[in-house]
Scaffold this motif. Structure first.
Motif, PDB file in Angstrom:
ATOM      1  N   LEU A 150       0.826  -1.218   0.000  1.00 43.98           N
ATOM      2  CA  LEU A 150       0.000   0.000   0.000  1.00 43.98           C
ATOM      3  C   LEU A 150       0.853   1.258   0.000  1.00 43.98           C
ATOM      4  N   TRP A 151       1.977   1.243   0.698  1.00 43.97           N
ATOM      5  CA  TRP A 151       2.860   2.420   0.744  1.00 43.97           C
ATOM      6  C   TRP A 151       3.458   2.698  -0.629  1.00 43.97           C
ATOM      7  N   LEU A 152       3.972   1.646  -1.294  1.00 44.16           N
ATOM      8  CA  LEU A 152       4.543   1.826  -2.634  1.00 44.16           C
ATOM      9  C   LEU A 152       3.484   2.291  -3.625  1.00 44.16           C
ATOM     10  N   TYR A 153       2.290   1.774  -3.487  1.00 43.02           N
ATOM     11  CA  TYR A 153       1.197   2.185  -4.367  1.00 43.02           C
ATOM     12  C   TYR A 153       0.834   3.652  -4.125  1.00 43.02           C
ATOM     13  N   ALA A 154       0.782   4.061  -2.884  1.00 42.49           N
ATOM     14  CA  ALA A 154       0.447   5.449  -2.545  1.00 42.49           C
ATOM     15  C   ALA A 154       1.501   6.426  -3.046  1.00 42.49           C
ATOM     16  N   LYS A 155       2.739   5.995  -3.177  1.00 34.21           N
ATOM     17  CA  LYS A 155       3.841   6.854  -3.614  1.00 34.21           C
ATOM     18  C   LYS A 155       3.912   7.022  -5.128  1.00 34.21           C
ATOM     19  N   GLN A 156       3.045   6.366  -5.868  1.00 37.20           N
ATOM     20  CA  GLN A 156       3.064   6.490  -7.323  1.00 37.20           C
ATOM     21  C   GLN A 156       2.724   7.918  -7.749  1.00 37.20           C
ATOM     22  N   THR A 157       3.423   8.404  -8.773  1.00 37.36           N
ATOM     23  CA  THR A 157       3.182   9.758  -9.283  1.00 37.36           C
ATOM     24  C   THR A 157       2.016   9.801 -10.270  1.00 37.36           C
ATOM     25  N   TYR A 158       1.596   8.648 -10.767  1.00 40.41           N
ATOM     26  CA  TYR A 158       0.455   8.599 -11.669  1.00 40.41           C
ATOM     27  C   TYR A 158      -0.784   9.056 -10.894  1.00 40.41           C
ATOM     28  N   PRO A 159      -1.645   9.870 -11.503  1.00 44.75           N
ATOM     29  CA  PRO A 159      -2.793  10.445 -10.777  1.00 44.75           C
ATOM     30  C   PRO A 159      -3.668   9.391 -10.086  1.00 44.75           C
ATOM     31  N   GLU A 160      -4.011   9.670  -8.845  1.00 43.17           N
ATOM     32  CA  GLU A 160      -4.815   8.733  -8.041  1.00 43.17           C
ATOM     33  C   GLU A 160      -6.154   8.403  -8.684  1.00 43.17           C
ATOM     34  N   HIS A 161      -6.774   9.379  -9.328  1.00 46.94           N
ATOM     35  CA  HIS A 161      -8.104   9.151  -9.910  1.00 46.94           C
ATOM     36  C   HIS A 161      -8.045   8.327 -11.198  1.00 46.94           C
ATOM     37  N   ARG A 162      -6.817   7.968 -11.641  1.00 45.83           N
ATOM     38  CA  ARG A 162      -6.660   7.186 -12.871  1.00 45.83           C
ATOM     39  C   ARG A 162      -5.998   5.825 -12.615  1.00 45.83           C
ATOM     40  N   ARG A 163      -6.060   5.371 -11.348  1.00 46.71           N
ATOM     41  CA  ARG A 163      -5.474   4.078 -11.010  1.00 46.71           C
ATOM     42  C   ARG A 163      -6.258   3.418  -9.883  1.00 46.71           C
ATOM     43  N   PHE A 164      -6.153   2.090  -9.832  1.00 45.28           N
ATOM     44  CA  PHE A 164      -6.848   1.316  -8.819  1.00 45.28           C
ATOM     45  C   PHE A 164      -6.013   0.081  -8.511  1.00 45.28           C
ATOM     46  N   LEU A 165      -5.965  -0.312  -7.248  1.00 47.72           N
ATOM     47  CA  LEU A 165      -5.210  -1.486  -6.819  1.00 47.72           C
ATOM     48  C   LEU A 165      -6.165  -2.526  -6.248  1.00 47.72           C
ATOM     49  N   LEU A 166      -6.102  -3.733  -6.797  1.00 45.50           N
ATOM     50  CA  LEU A 166      -6.861  -4.866  -6.270  1.00 45.50           C
ATOM     51  C   LEU A 166      -5.875  -5.824  -5.615  1.00 45.50           C
ATOM     52  N   VAL A 167      -6.048  -6.057  -4.326  1.00 45.30           N
ATOM     53  CA  VAL A 167      -5.258  -7.048  -3.605  1.00 45.30           C
ATOM     54  C   VAL A 167      -6.184  -8.225  -3.355  1.00 45.30           C
ATOM     55  N   TYR A 168      -5.740  -9.425  -3.742  1.00 40.91           N
ATOM     56  CA  TYR A 168      -6.569 -10.619  -3.608  1.00 40.91           C
ATOM     57  C   TYR A 168      -5.836 -11.639  -2.749  1.00 40.91           C
ATOM     58  N   ASP A 169      -6.362 -11.881  -1.561  1.00 40.25           N
ATOM     59  CA  ASP A 169      -5.773 -12.819  -0.611  1.00 40.25           C
ATOM     60  C   ASP A 169      -6.672 -14.043  -0.508  1.00 40.25           C
ATOM     61  N   ASP A 170      -6.172 -15.183  -0.987  1.00 38.98           N
ATOM     62  CA  ASP A 170      -6.991 -16.391  -0.905  1.00 38.98           C
ATOM     63  C   ASP A 170      -6.541 -17.310   0.228  1.00 38.98           C
ATOM     64  N   SER A 171      -5.913 -16.712   1.242  1.00 38.41           N
ATOM     65  CA  SER A 171      -5.568 -17.480   2.444  1.00 38.41           C
ATOM     66  C   SER A 171      -6.448 -17.078   3.620  1.00 38.41           C
ATOM     67  N   GLY A 172      -7.158 -15.977   3.475  1.00 36.72           N
ATOM     68  CA  GLY A 172      -8.025 -15.507   4.547  1.00 36.72           C
ATOM     69  C   GLY A 172      -7.288 -14.841   5.694  1.00 36.72           C
ATOM     70  N   THR A 173      -6.016 -14.468   5.491  1.00 38.25           N
ATOM     71  CA  THR A 173      -5.233 -13.889   6.587  1.00 38.25           C
ATOM     72  C   THR A 173      -5.350 -12.369   6.688  1.00 38.25           C
ATOM     73  N   LEU A 174      -5.722 -11.701   5.620  1.00 38.49           N
ATOM     74  CA  LEU A 174      -5.868 -10.245   5.653  1.00 38.49           C
ATOM     75  C   LEU A 174      -7.299  -9.871   6.029  1.00 38.49           C
ATOM     76  N   ALA A 175      -7.466  -8.653   6.438  1.00 39.46           N
ATOM     77  CA  ALA A 175      -8.810  -8.121   6.697  1.00 39.46           C
ATOM     78  C   ALA A 175      -9.290  -7.410   5.434  1.00 39.46           C
ATOM     79  N   PRO A 176     -10.499  -7.711   4.972  1.00 39.47           N
ATOM     80  CA  PRO A 176     -10.995  -6.990   3.796  1.00 39.47           C
ATOM     81  C   PRO A 176     -11.184  -5.518   4.129  1.00 39.47           C
ATOM     82  N   ARG A 177     -10.802  -4.673   3.207  1.00 42.68           N
ATOM     83  CA  ARG A 177     -11.012  -3.236   3.374  1.00 42.68           C
ATOM     84  C   ARG A 177     -10.843  -2.563   2.025  1.00 42.68           C
TER      85      ARG A 177
END
Length: 101
Positions: free
Chosen positions: A20-47
């Motif tokens: 998330l930190w590396l993604y937030a540091k991107q210079t490409y405009p925020e309104h023109r990008r989206f990050l999908l994180v897919y965890d199929d182990s059930g260890t992360l909290a959805p948010r």
């Protein structure tokens, strides 16, 4: 161009903050990008935030290609390009900007 980044992960909760930190540091405009994180182990909290979503399931995919195929179900409609965003790689701040050229 609207870029959606696909980040599959499995049992790596310690990597999420860096992803998330590396993604937030991107210079490409925020309104023109989206990050999908897919965890199929059930260890992360959805948010989700304004330009990212963490999808969590305990249904293990049989392969990495299957995991990417599953992630395509959540692709935002405005997506023009898809970028891979590995959970254990380091991305420079202009990574997405270079893809959009």
């Amino acid at each position: 161009m609207f870029i959606t980044c696909l980040c599959p992960t499995y049992r790596r909760p310690a990597f999420l903050d860096l992803v998330l930190w590396l993604y937030a540091k991107q210079t490409y405009p925020e309104h023109r990008r989206f990050l999908l994180v897919y965890d199929d182990s059930g260890t992360l909290a959805p948010r989700e935030g304004s330009n990212y979503k963490i999808i969590v399931t305990t249904q293990r995919e049989s392969s990495l290609p299957e995991k990417y195929n599953r992630m395509l179900e959540w692709l935002p409609a405005e997506t023009d390009a898809v970028a891979l965003w590995d959970d254990d790689d380091i991305y420079l701040s202009r990574h997405l900007e270079a893809i959009a050229l």
